[in-house]
Design an enzyme around this catalytic site. Structure first.
Site, PDB file in Angstrom:
ATOM      1  N   PHE A   1      -1.699   8.340   4.040  1.00 26.03           N
ATOM      2  CA  PHE A   1      -2.339   9.016   5.403  1.00 26.03           C
ATOM      3  C   PHE A   1      -3.540   9.812   4.808  1.00 26.03           C
ATOM      4  O   PHE A   1      -4.050  10.828   5.290  1.00 26.03           O
ATOM      5  CB  PHE A   1      -1.731   9.962   5.991  1.00 26.03           C
ATOM      6  CG  PHE A   1      -0.356   9.283   6.877  1.00 26.03           C
ATOM      7  CD1 PHE A   1      -0.376   8.170   6.988  1.00 26.03           C
ATOM      8  CD2 PHE A   1       0.536  10.217   7.420  1.00 26.03           C
ATOM      9  CE1 PHE A   1       0.805   7.564   7.792  1.00 26.03           C
ATOM     10  CE2 PHE A   1       1.548   9.728   8.346  1.00 26.03           C
ATOM     11  CZ  PHE A   1       1.539   8.282   8.524  1.00 26.03           C
TER      12      PHE A   1
ATOM     13  N   SER B   1       5.548   5.349   8.427  1.00 28.72           N
ATOM     14  CA  SER B   1       5.178   4.818   7.302  1.00 28.72           C
ATOM     15  C   SER B   1       5.929   5.162   6.364  1.00 28.72           C
ATOM     16  O   SER B   1       6.478   6.245   6.007  1.00 28.72           O
ATOM     17  CB  SER B   1       3.753   6.008   7.079  1.00 28.72           C
ATOM     18  OG  SER B   1       3.251   5.782   5.584  1.00 28.72           O
TER      19      SER B   1
ATOM     20  N   LYS C   1       5.599   3.923  17.016  1.00 24.74           N
ATOM     21  CA  LYS C   1       5.688   2.837  16.130  1.00 24.74           C
ATOM     22  C   LYS C   1       6.665   2.658  15.228  1.00 24.74           C
ATOM     23  O   LYS C   1       7.123   3.920  14.522  1.00 24.74           O
ATOM     24  CB  LYS C   1       4.178   2.746  15.136  1.00 24.74           C
ATOM     25  CG  LYS C   1       3.987   1.705  14.261  1.00 24.74           C
ATOM     26  CD  LYS C   1       2.784   1.469  13.746  1.00 24.74           C
ATOM     27  CE  LYS C   1       2.427   0.310  12.898  1.00 24.74           C
ATOM     28  NZ  LYS C   1       1.040   0.169  12.442  1.00 24.74           N
TER      29      LYS C   1
ATOM     30  N   ASN D   1       5.801  -1.493  11.458  1.00 28.54           N
ATOM     31  CA  ASN D   1       4.911  -0.851  10.428  1.00 28.54           C
ATOM     32  C   ASN D   1       5.379  -1.950   8.864  1.00 28.54           C
ATOM     33  O   ASN D   1       5.856  -2.934   9.216  1.00 28.54           O
ATOM     34  CB  ASN D   1       5.380   0.333   9.925  1.00 28.54           C
ATOM     35  CG  ASN D   1       4.194   1.330   9.411  1.00 28.54           C
ATOM     36  OD1 ASN D   1       3.476   0.884   8.524  1.00 28.54           O
ATOM     37  ND2 ASN D   1       3.841   2.383  10.085  1.00 28.54           N
TER      38      ASN D   1
ATOM     39  N   ASN E   1       4.998   6.094   3.153  1.00 29.04           N
ATOM     40  CA  ASN E   1       4.314   6.581   2.269  1.00 29.04           C
ATOM     41  C   ASN E   1       3.883   8.158   2.353  1.00 29.04           C
ATOM     42  O   ASN E   1       3.194   8.833   1.797  1.00 29.04           O
ATOM     43  CB  ASN E   1       2.825   5.989   2.115  1.00 29.04           C
ATOM     44  CG  ASN E   1       2.995   4.635   1.841  1.00 29.04           C
ATOM     45  OD1 ASN E   1       3.820   4.280   0.855  1.00 29.04           O
ATOM     46  ND2 ASN E   1       2.542   3.598   2.318  1.00 29.04           N
ATOM     47  N   THR E   2       4.531   8.673   3.264  1.00 31.29           N
ATOM     48  CA  THR E   2       4.820  10.301   3.475  1.00 31.29           C
ATOM     49  C   THR E   2       6.141  10.460   3.271  1.00 31.29           C
ATOM     50  O   THR E   2       6.952  10.022   4.244  1.00 31.29           O
ATOM     51  CB  THR E   2       4.128  10.935   4.864  1.00 31.29           C
ATOM     52  OG1 THR E   2       2.863  10.307   5.166  1.00 31.29           O
ATOM     53  CG2 THR E   2       4.355  12.024   5.131  1.00 31.29           C
TER      54      THR E   2
ATOM     55  N   ASN F   1       0.911  -1.293  -0.010  1.00 29.77           N
ATOM     56  CA  ASN F   1      -0.030   0.025  -0.039  1.00 29.77           C
ATOM     57  C   ASN F   1       0.835   1.288   0.004  1.00 29.77           C
ATOM     58  O   ASN F   1       1.961   1.389   0.366  1.00 29.77           O
ATOM     59  CB  ASN F   1      -0.944   0.012   1.114  1.00 29.77           C
ATOM     60  CG  ASN F   1      -0.607   0.682   2.329  1.00 29.77           C
ATOM     61  OD1 ASN F   1      -0.538   2.015   2.653  1.00 29.77           O
ATOM     62  ND2 ASN F   1       0.299  -0.134   3.467  1.00 29.77           N
TER      63      ASN F   1
END
Ligand SMILES: Cc1cc2nc3c(=O)[nH]c(=O)nc-3n(C[C@H](O)[C@H](O)[C@H](O)COP(=O)(O)O)c2cc1C
Length: 372
Positions: free
Chosen positions: A118, A182, A225, A254, A184-185, A114
């Protein structure tokens, strides 16, 4: 064909994100109708009840962050047998996330990639939604809120950005997970270094203290996390820092940016997609990261929450034996279905009985002794 495999086959013909939205809508609409889990929790056995971070966990399996990003199905999770649920990641303001498609199934590996980025409704709306859901008979389980940096906030303003979210969400959270892992940022994972972590987590802790001076609430348990891609030394450093800052614990892990865990079908075209990989391919590293963190945290009182590739009771058993007091699932919801939390808890209870383990706390970290 069983109902479970019928639902799975139908869902797997849909676009993955559409299928996820459909499942969440069904849970949101049907949450109040789901059979209340109280009887099940009682049956689930005192052997898995734990009191951690000042909270009661009647079952050790929680919903991982990112499944209910909008806080839409808060009432459903306890009824499905989850012992707790992590809502979010929530950012200070609403965000659309990355363009679709951004969610990919790698069916042979029971994995997901994925790059959601966010997508969420922002802290104010999400706080209101969780508050509504928690009114009346509420969620019945501890609810965590996972907060993360807004995409538009520069890294050196991350602490202030997290404070905006925290002020809005404090009243609806039993504990707070700070997501600095994450993939993805852009730049987000740089926040895992000691200086950024100290700034963000220290600011949250201080803000909580000053809010408590006014309203007298109990201290908020904060956890951080981490990514599975951190070297062991950095995981150890983050654990040390969590202790120094008085955090409640650490969540590992994560999703991974590595692709070497793909065992069944490395040639799956989805494997080339950018983003974070989850499910069984991250299991070995997540388990190892848990061991590293648990060894380092020994005697500190820090709670370890283990997540990554947990698909069944044996996976959960291994993770708990590696030092996790609680575990979470995300990808398992897709491949094993919404009964996964009950199945895992029941499987743990049965195996504990078979192996003569009287209480889950005896299992926590039991694989670490003698391992050096
Ligand atoms: C589609 C998707 C979205 C996710 N979104 C978030 C998120 O918003 N915040 C977060 O901390 N973790 C997020 N995660 C990571 C999961 O919480 C979990 O750490 C990871 O998927 C490993 O667990 P699993 O193998 O059981 O899926 C997401 C995972 C997936 C698959």
């Amino acid at each position: 064909m069983s109902m479970q495999s019928f639902i799975r086959r139908t869902a797997f013909r849909m676009d993955p994100e559409k299928a996820h939205e459909t499942a969440l809508r069904a849970l949101q609409a049907g949450g109040p109708l789901l059979v209340p889990a109280k009887g099940w929790f009682d049956k689930a056995d005192a052997s898995v009840h734990q009191h951690l971070m000042g909270l009661d966990f009647r079952a050790p399996v929680g919903l991982a962050a990112g499944y209910d990003k909008y806080g839409r199905a808060v009432r459903a999770w306890g009824r499905l047998g989850f012992g707790f649920a992590e809502i979010g990641t929530v950012t200070a303001r609403p965000q659309d996330g990355n363009p679709r498609p951004r969610l990919f199934r790698l069916v042979d590996d029971e994995a997901i990639i994925n790059r959601m980025g966010f997508n969420n409704d922002g802290a104010a709306i999400t706080a209101r939604r969780i508050a509504e859901a928690r009114g009346g008979n509420g969620a019945g389980i501890p609810v965590a809120v996972n907060i993360g940096k807004s995409k538009v906030a520069p890294l050196d303003e991350a602490a202030a950005d997290h404070l905006v979210s925290y002020r809005l969400l404090r009243g609806v959270a039993d504990f707070v997970v700070v997501n600095v892992s994450s993939p993805n940022t852009p730049g987000l994972r740089e926040l895992q270094d000691r200086d950024h972590l100290t700034a963000i987590l220290g600011a949250l802790r201080d803000e909580d203290a000053s809010m408590r001076a006014r309203d007298g609430r109990v201290p908020m348990p904060f956890l951080v996390k981490l990514a599975p891609d951190l070297p062991d030394a950095q995981i150890e450093d983050a654990v040390d820092l969590a202790g120094e800052l008085g955090l409640a614990g650490v969540v590992l892990t994560n999703t991974t940016i590595a692709r070497d865990g793909l065992l069944k079908n490395p040639a799956d075209p989805a494997a080339g997609e950018q983003g974070g990989l989850s499910g069984p391919p991250v299991r070995a590293r997540a388990n190892e990261a848990t061991r590293v963190a648990a060894r380092r945290a020994a005697g500190s009182g820090l709670v370890i929450i283990g997540v990554g590739g947990i698909m069944d009771a044996n996976d959960a058993w291994d993770r708990i034996a590696s030092g996790a007091s609680l575990v979470e699932v995300w990808t398992g919801m897709i491949y094993r279905g919404p009964g996964i939390a009950r199945d895992i808890t029941q499987g743990l209870v049965d195996r504990m009985r078979r192996e003569g383990v009287g209480h889950i706390s005896e299992l926590v970290g039991s694989a670490l002794s003698g391992g050096g």
